[in-house]
Design an enzyme around this catalytic site. Structure first.
Site, PDB file in Angstrom:
ATOM      1  N   SER A 417       4.035 -18.771 -26.518  1.00  0.00           N
ATOM      2  CA  SER A 417       4.189 -20.177 -26.884  1.00  0.00           C
ATOM      3  C   SER A 417       2.854 -20.774 -27.328  1.00  0.00           C
ATOM      4  O   SER A 417       1.791 -20.367 -26.847  1.00  0.00           O
ATOM      5  CB  SER A 417       4.723 -20.953 -25.679  1.00  0.00           C
ATOM      6  OG  SER A 417       5.168 -22.224 -26.057  1.00  0.00           O
ATOM      7  N   PRO A 418       2.871 -21.755 -28.234  1.00  0.00           N
ATOM      8  CA  PRO A 418       1.626 -22.426 -28.612  1.00  0.00           C
ATOM      9  C   PRO A 418       0.938 -23.041 -27.399  1.00  0.00           C
ATOM     10  O   PRO A 418       1.585 -23.740 -26.606  1.00  0.00           O
ATOM     11  CB  PRO A 418       2.089 -23.505 -29.598  1.00  0.00           C
ATOM     12  CG  PRO A 418       3.391 -23.006 -30.129  1.00  0.00           C
ATOM     13  CD  PRO A 418       4.026 -22.268 -28.996  1.00  0.00           C
ATOM     14  N   GLN A 502       1.446 -23.129 -35.864  1.00  0.00           N
ATOM     15  CA  GLN A 502       2.081 -24.418 -35.603  1.00  0.00           C
ATOM     16  C   GLN A 502       1.199 -25.507 -36.210  1.00  0.00           C
ATOM     17  O   GLN A 502       0.049 -25.665 -35.806  1.00  0.00           O
ATOM     18  CB  GLN A 502       2.253 -24.658 -34.107  1.00  0.00           C
ATOM     19  CG  GLN A 502       3.029 -25.937 -33.787  1.00  0.00           C
ATOM     20  CD  GLN A 502       3.034 -26.240 -32.291  1.00  0.00           C
ATOM     21  OE1 GLN A 502       1.996 -26.606 -31.740  1.00  0.00           O
ATOM     22  NE2 GLN A 502       4.184 -26.088 -31.651  1.00  0.00           N
ATOM     23  N   TYR A 584       3.345 -36.471 -30.604  1.00  0.00           N
ATOM     24  CA  TYR A 584       2.383 -36.450 -31.701  1.00  0.00           C
ATOM     25  C   TYR A 584       2.997 -37.165 -32.913  1.00  0.00           C
ATOM     26  O   TYR A 584       4.087 -37.733 -32.825  1.00  0.00           O
ATOM     27  CB  TYR A 584       1.945 -35.024 -31.994  1.00  0.00           C
ATOM     28  CG  TYR A 584       1.250 -34.390 -30.812  1.00  0.00           C
ATOM     29  CD1 TYR A 584       0.144 -35.003 -30.218  1.00  0.00           C
ATOM     30  CD2 TYR A 584       1.708 -33.204 -30.240  1.00  0.00           C
ATOM     31  CE1 TYR A 584      -0.483 -34.456 -29.105  1.00  0.00           C
ATOM     32  CE2 TYR A 584       1.078 -32.649 -29.127  1.00  0.00           C
ATOM     33  CZ  TYR A 584      -0.008 -33.283 -28.571  1.00  0.00           C
ATOM     34  OH  TYR A 584      -0.621 -32.747 -27.462  1.00  0.00           O
ATOM     35  N   ARG A 632       9.532 -27.601 -33.849  1.00  0.00           N
ATOM     36  CA  ARG A 632       9.537 -27.897 -32.412  1.00  0.00           C
ATOM     37  C   ARG A 632       9.895 -29.363 -32.222  1.00  0.00           C
ATOM     38  O   ARG A 632       9.294 -30.248 -32.837  1.00  0.00           O
ATOM     39  CB  ARG A 632       8.200 -27.593 -31.757  1.00  0.00           C
ATOM     40  CG  ARG A 632       8.165 -28.017 -30.297  1.00  0.00           C
ATOM     41  CD  ARG A 632       6.988 -27.479 -29.526  1.00  0.00           C
ATOM     42  NE  ARG A 632       7.227 -26.116 -29.070  1.00  0.00           N
ATOM     43  CZ  ARG A 632       6.640 -25.563 -28.004  1.00  0.00           C
ATOM     44  NH1 ARG A 632       5.778 -26.275 -27.285  1.00  0.00           N
ATOM     45  NH2 ARG A 632       6.890 -24.332 -27.654  1.00  0.00           N
ATOM     46  N   ARG A 726       2.303 -20.095 -19.730  1.00  0.00           N
ATOM     47  CA  ARG A 726       1.482 -19.751 -18.568  1.00  0.00           C
ATOM     48  C   ARG A 726       1.575 -18.279 -18.171  1.00  0.00           C
ATOM     49  O   ARG A 726       0.567 -17.688 -17.781  1.00  0.00           O
ATOM     50  CB  ARG A 726       1.821 -20.665 -17.389  1.00  0.00           C
ATOM     51  CG  ARG A 726       1.328 -22.096 -17.583  1.00  0.00           C
ATOM     52  CD  ARG A 726       1.724 -22.990 -16.414  1.00  0.00           C
ATOM     53  NE  ARG A 726       1.205 -24.345 -16.570  1.00  0.00           N
ATOM     54  CZ  ARG A 726       1.807 -25.312 -17.230  1.00  0.00           C
ATOM     55  NH1 ARG A 726       2.970 -25.064 -17.818  1.00  0.00           N
ATOM     56  NH2 ARG A 726       1.287 -26.515 -17.323  1.00  0.00           N
TER      57      ARG A 726
END
Length: 777
Positions: A417-418, A502, A584, A632, A726
Site C-alpha cells: 500500500s502507498p 499514486q 487531500y 483511491r 504496516r
C-alpha cells in the site's frame, strides 16, 4: 428524576455482601449462583417482573468456550446443561434451491425455558431469593440498601436509561426487521435460507434446540418488510406468512410464536459499565447481533468474570474496575464481529448473484472470525471446492493466483500500500526510496505502490514529500522502476514485480510538519499557500485557511496532474493511481463536509464529482492506453453529514464509467473530528459493497494483517487485490514468508536467486530433551 447511585462504604474484609440483581434472565441468575456459591453467607435477591415460566425467544446457543467456563465455575450447572443440549456440526446454506453443507463447526443449544429452570433450581438450592412477578425498585433505591447492585435488565434496561448521564449509552437501531419464531421439528443442521421475493430478499436462520423443536428467525431489510406489508399484519398473520414464504425449508410445517413482535436489532454500547456499587451486565451493557451467536453467551461470560473479580479483588470498587477492564476488549471484539455479520445480512441482496459456493463461503466468513485457514481445518473438502471454483491451481493459495488489469498481469494479489515516508528533499526521491520500494519488490508482492507523489511544490503535504513536477524527479523515479523491473537471473531484481505510482495534491492538508514532528501541525516557518475546494481549515484555529480555487486555479492543477502523468509514463511505472481520498485536494471536492461551493463544482454529488472527474479524464488521456489506472477513495468520512455508503458506490461508478480499472477503497482522514470504527479489516466492508454492487474490481485496504485474511477476502469475493501497509514495514519479505508458511513454491512468489538460501526458516537451538529409554515400575 433518578436519584444518585451510591458509592459503597468501607466494609471489613470478612463481611458478607448483600446483593440485588435486577432481572432474572440467564446472566442475572448465573451471577447470583456464582456469587452465592463463592460465599454462602451472602444475601442475594433476584428481582424478576415476569413469572418463572415466562420467556421470550426459544433456543439458546452456547460455545464450547463458555461451557468450559461454566464447568470450571459450577460443575452442578454444567452437568445439568450437558444433559439437555442438542449438538450438531453442519451448516446448510440454501442458495437458489441448491444446498451447500459445511461441516466441523460444533454447536450446542437448548431451550431458553429449560435453561432458566436449571438456573432457578440452582439458585434455590443455594439459598438465593427469587422474587418473581416483582418489579425491582430502582437501582438508586437498591444501591442505598445493598453492597452490590447487578443490573441485568436487558436491552431495554431501566437502570441504564435512568442513569444515562453516568453510563453514557449509544443505542443504534439497525436496518433489518426480524421476528423470533419456532418450529415443532428439529433441523439437522444450522440452516440459512434465502427467499428472493417480489418485494426483495428475505432470509431464514434456523437451528435445533431440542429433539423436536427449532428456533426460526426470519429477517429482512426494513424497506422489504414494508413492501411486503408485514407492518399491517398481527403476530398470527406474520407467523403464517413466514411459514408460507419458507415452506420448502420447513417441509410445509407451521411456525409458532410466543409474544413475537417484529423488531429491529439495537446495538448497545456504554462508555461505562459501572458506577458506585451498581454494575451493568449482559444486554444492559452491550449487545451483539444474533447472527454470530447468542446474547446469552455474553451475559453468562459477564457473570463469570464479575463473580471472579469480586472474589479476587480486595474491595468492590477494585472488583468492578477489574471486571470492566477484563470484559471490555472481549466484548468490543465480539461487537466488531457482530457488526460485520449484521452488515453482511443487511447487504444480502448484493451477494445473491455470486456463484453458490462463493456465496456460501462469504456467509461463513462474514464476521471475519471464521477464516479460510480455519474453515479448511473444519471442512477441507468444502474449502477445496471453493478454491477450485475461484480458479486456484492445485496447491496454490488464492493470494497467489494472478490478476489482470488492462495490459498488466499481476503475479499475485498482494499490493504494498502507498505509505508516505517524508524523507525527500525538494520532492526528489533518493536512495532511501530505491531501497524502500526495491526491498518490498524483492519481498514478493505483486504490485508495489509509491507514496503519494505530489504534482507541484504547493501540493506537498510536508517538505519531505516526493514529487513529479520536474524532469529530474522523473529520472530519479526511473532509477527505482528499473530496479523493480530488473529480472536478470544474476541481478538483484524481483522477476515479475510491478510498480505503481499514486499521484495527488495535498489541498488544505499541506504545508505541515513531518509526521514524527507533529502530524497535521503547520510548519513553524516557510509555509506555502494552500488551496482547496472551499476555504475551510483542516484543524480549525490551527491550520492555515486555504484559498478557494477559482477557474484559473482549477485549470492549473488539472494541467499539473497531466504533466506529472506524462513523466510517470516516461519513468516506467506500470500503473497509476489517482488519490481522491483522505481529505487531500480531490477528496476535498467529493465530501460534502469539505466542499461548500455553490458553483458547478459543489452542491449535489454530480457537482462535487465534476472536478475530480475532469482531472481523471486529463490523466487518462495522457496515460498509456494499455496501462491501468486506479482511484483511491474514502468511502466514508466517519463523521455525521459526510459521504454516505450510497454516495461511495456512486463515486466509484462514476470513475469506472470514465475508465478506471479498479477502485482502491479506503476510508476517513477527511475531517479532523472523525470517529473511525477501527478493527481488523475494518475498511473491507466498503470495498465489498462497491465490488458486489457494481461488479468492478476493488483493492481492499485497512488493518489486513495476515495472509489468512487475504485468502479469506479474495475467496469470499470481497476484494480482488489486498493492500497492506504496516505488515510490509514490519517485514519487507511479508509475501515470500506468506508463501513459505503455506508451503507454496510456485511462480507467483519467486525468491530472488541471491535470497533462495533463506527461503526456509533457519534452524534454532534444540529445546526438547531426549526421550526416556526405559520406564521402570
Amino acid at each position: 428524576m433518578a436519584g444518585p447511585l451510591t458509592v459503597p462504604g468501607t466494609r471489613t474484609a470478612t463481611a458478607p455482601l448483600k446483593v440485588a440483581v435486577i432481572g432474572g434472565g440467564p446472566g442475572g441468575l448465573y451471577a447470583a449462583v456464582l456469587l452465592k456459591r463463592l460465599d454462602p453467607r451472602r444475601e442475594i435477591t433476584v428481582f424478576e417482573r415476569n413469572a418463572p415460566d415466562d420467556t421470550f425467544g426459544f433456543g439458546v446457543v452456547l460455545s464450547d468456550e463458555t461451557l468450559g467456563g461454566i464447568e470450571h465455575a459450577d460443575p452442578t450447572v454444567h452437568a445439568a446443561l450437558q444433559g439437555e443440549f442438542v449438538r450438531w456440526d453442519d451448516i446448510d446454506i440454501v442458495h437458489r434451491g441448491r444446498t451447500l453443507t459445511s461441516g466441523g463447526h460444533g454447536f450446542a443449544a437448548l431451550g431458553r425455558r429449560r435453561l432458566l429452570e436449571i438456573l432457578h433450581e440452582r439458585c434455590e438450592s443455594l439459598g438465593v431469593r427469587l422474587r418473581f412477578r416483582t418489579q425491582a425498585p430502582s437501582a438508586a433505591e437498591l444501591a442505598a440498601g445493598h453492597d452490590l447492585v447487578i443490573a441485568a435488565d436487558g436491552v431495554n434496561s431501566r437502570t441504564r436509561e435512568a442513569h444515562a448521564g453516568i453510563f453514557r449509552p449509544t443505542v443504534t437501531t439497525e436496518r433489518c426487521r426480524y421476528i423470533w419464531l419456532a418450529a415443532d421439528f428439529a433441523f439437522d443442521a444450522f440452516r440459512f435460507e434465502i427467499a428472493e421475493t417480489e418485494h426483495g430478499v428475505m432470509q431464514l436462520h434456523g437451528y435445533p434446540y431440542a429433539p423436536d423443536a427449532s428456533t426460526v428467525i426470519v429477517e429482512m431489510r426494513e424497506e422489504v418488510w414494508l413492501a411486503a406489508g408485514f407492518d399491517t399484519l398481527d403476530e398470527r398473520q406474520s407467523t403464517e406468512r413466514c411459514a408460507k414464504i419458507f415452506a420448502d425449508a420447513l417441509g410445509g410445517r407451521a411456525l409458532r410464536a410466543n409474544t413475537s413482535p417484529w423488531t429491529a436489532f439495537r446495538t448497545v454500547v456504554n462508555e461505562r459499565w459501572s458506577h458506585g456499587n451498581t454494575v451493568l451486565i449482559g444486554d444492559a451493557a452491550h449487545t451483539a447481533h444474533f447472527s454470530i451467536g447468542s446474547g446469552t453467551k455474553l451475559a453468562v461470560e459477564d457473570a463469570l468474570a464479575l463473580a471472579a473479580c469480586v472474589d479476587e479483588q480486595p474491595d468492590l470498587q477494585a472488583a468492578l474496575a477489574a471486571y470492566e477492564s477484563e470484559r471490555r476488549p472481549v466484548v468490543a471484539s465480539t461487537q466488531r464481529a457482530a457488526a460485520a455479520s449484521l452488515r453482511w445480512f443487511e447487504e444480502l441482496a448484493t451477494y445473491t448473484d455470486q456463484p453458490a459456493r462463493q456465496f456460501a463461503f462469504g456467509l461463513l466468513t462474514r464476521s471475519r472470525r471464521v477464516t479460510h485457514d480455519n474453515l479448511r481445518l473444519r471442512d477441507a473438502a468444502f474449502t477445496g471446492a471453493v478454491e477450485e471454483d475461484f480458479g486456484c491451481p492445485p496447491g496454490t493459495p488464492p493470494m497467489f493466483t494472478p490478476f489482470r488489469l488492462r495490459g498488466l498481469t499481476l503475479r499475485n494479489r498482494v499490493v504494498v500500500s502507498p505509505m508516505d515516508m517524508y524523507v525527500a528533499g525538494d520532492g526528489m526521491p533518493g536512495d532511501f526510496h530505491l531501497v524502500h520500494l526495491g526491498a518490498r519488490a524483492l519481498g514478493g508482492a505483486g504490485l508495489v505502490m509509491t507514496e503519494m507523489v505530489c504534482v507541484s511544490p504547493e501540493g506537498r503535504i510536508t517538505p519531505g514529500c516526493t514529487g513529479l513536477w520536474t524532469d529530474e524527479q522523473g529520472a530519479a523515479w526511473r532509477r527505482v522502476t528499473d530496479f523493480v523491473h530488473n529480472s536478470a537471473p544474476t541481478g538483484g531484481g524481483s522477476p515479475g514485480a510491478a510498480i505503481g505510482i499514486q499521484l495527488g495534491h495535498s489541498g488544505r492538508k499541506g504545508s505541515t510538519r513531518l509526521m514524527w514532528e507533529g502530524m497535521d501541525q503547520p510548519l513553524p516557518d516557510a509555509n506555502w499557500p494552500l488551496s482547496a475546494a472551499s476555504a475551510l481549515p483542516y484543524l480549525p484555529g490551527v491550520s492555515q485557511v486555504p484559498r478557494t480555487l477559482d477557474r484559473a486555479g482549477l485549470d492549473a492543477i488539472r494541467e499539473q496532474f497531466a504533466s506529472a502523468t506524462r513523466r510517470a509514463a516516461d519513468a516506467g511505472f506500470d500503473l497509476l493511481e489517482l488519490h481522491c481520498a483522505h481529505g487531500y485536494l480531490l477528496s476535498g471536492f467529493l465530501s460534502p463536509l469539505t466542499n461548500t461551493r455553490t458553483d458547478a463544482y459543489g452542491g449535489d454529488l454530480a457537482g462535487r464529482l465534476r472536478f475530480p472527474l475532469e482531472v481523471f479524464d486529463a490523466v487518462r488521456e495522457v496515460w498509456p492506453a494499455d496501462r491501468p489506472m486506479t482511484v483511491r477513495t474514502s468511502a466514508t468520512d466517519w463523521a455525521e453529514g459526510g459521504t454516505t455508503g450510497e454516495e461511495a458506490v456512486e463515486i466509484a461508478r462514476a470513475f469506472v464509467a470514465h475508465g478506471a480499472d479498479a477502485i482502491d477503497v479506503s476510508t476517513g482522514q477527511v475531517v479532523s473530528d472523525e470517529r473511525p470504527e477501527f478493527g481488523r479489516s475494518y475498511q473491507t466492508p466498503y470495498a465489498d459493497r462497491i465490488r458486489n454492487t457494481l461488479g468492478v474490481p476493488v483493492i481492499a485496504v485497512g488493518a489486513i494483517s495476515s495472509w489468512d485474511d487475504v485468502n479469506s477476502l479474495l475467496l469470499a469475493g470481497r476484494a480482488d487485490l489486498c493492500a497492506l501497509a504496516r505488515p510490509h514495514l514490519y517485514d519487507p519479505h511479508w509475501t515470500l514468508h506468506a508463501a513459505a508458511d503455506q508451503a507454496y513454491t510456485g511462480p507467483a512468489a519467486p525468491w530472488p536467486p541471491p535470497y533462495r538460501a533463506g527461503s526456509r526458516p533457519p534452524p534454532t537451538g534444540r529445546t526438547d530433551g531426549p526421550k526416556p529409554r526405559l520406564t521402570l515400575s
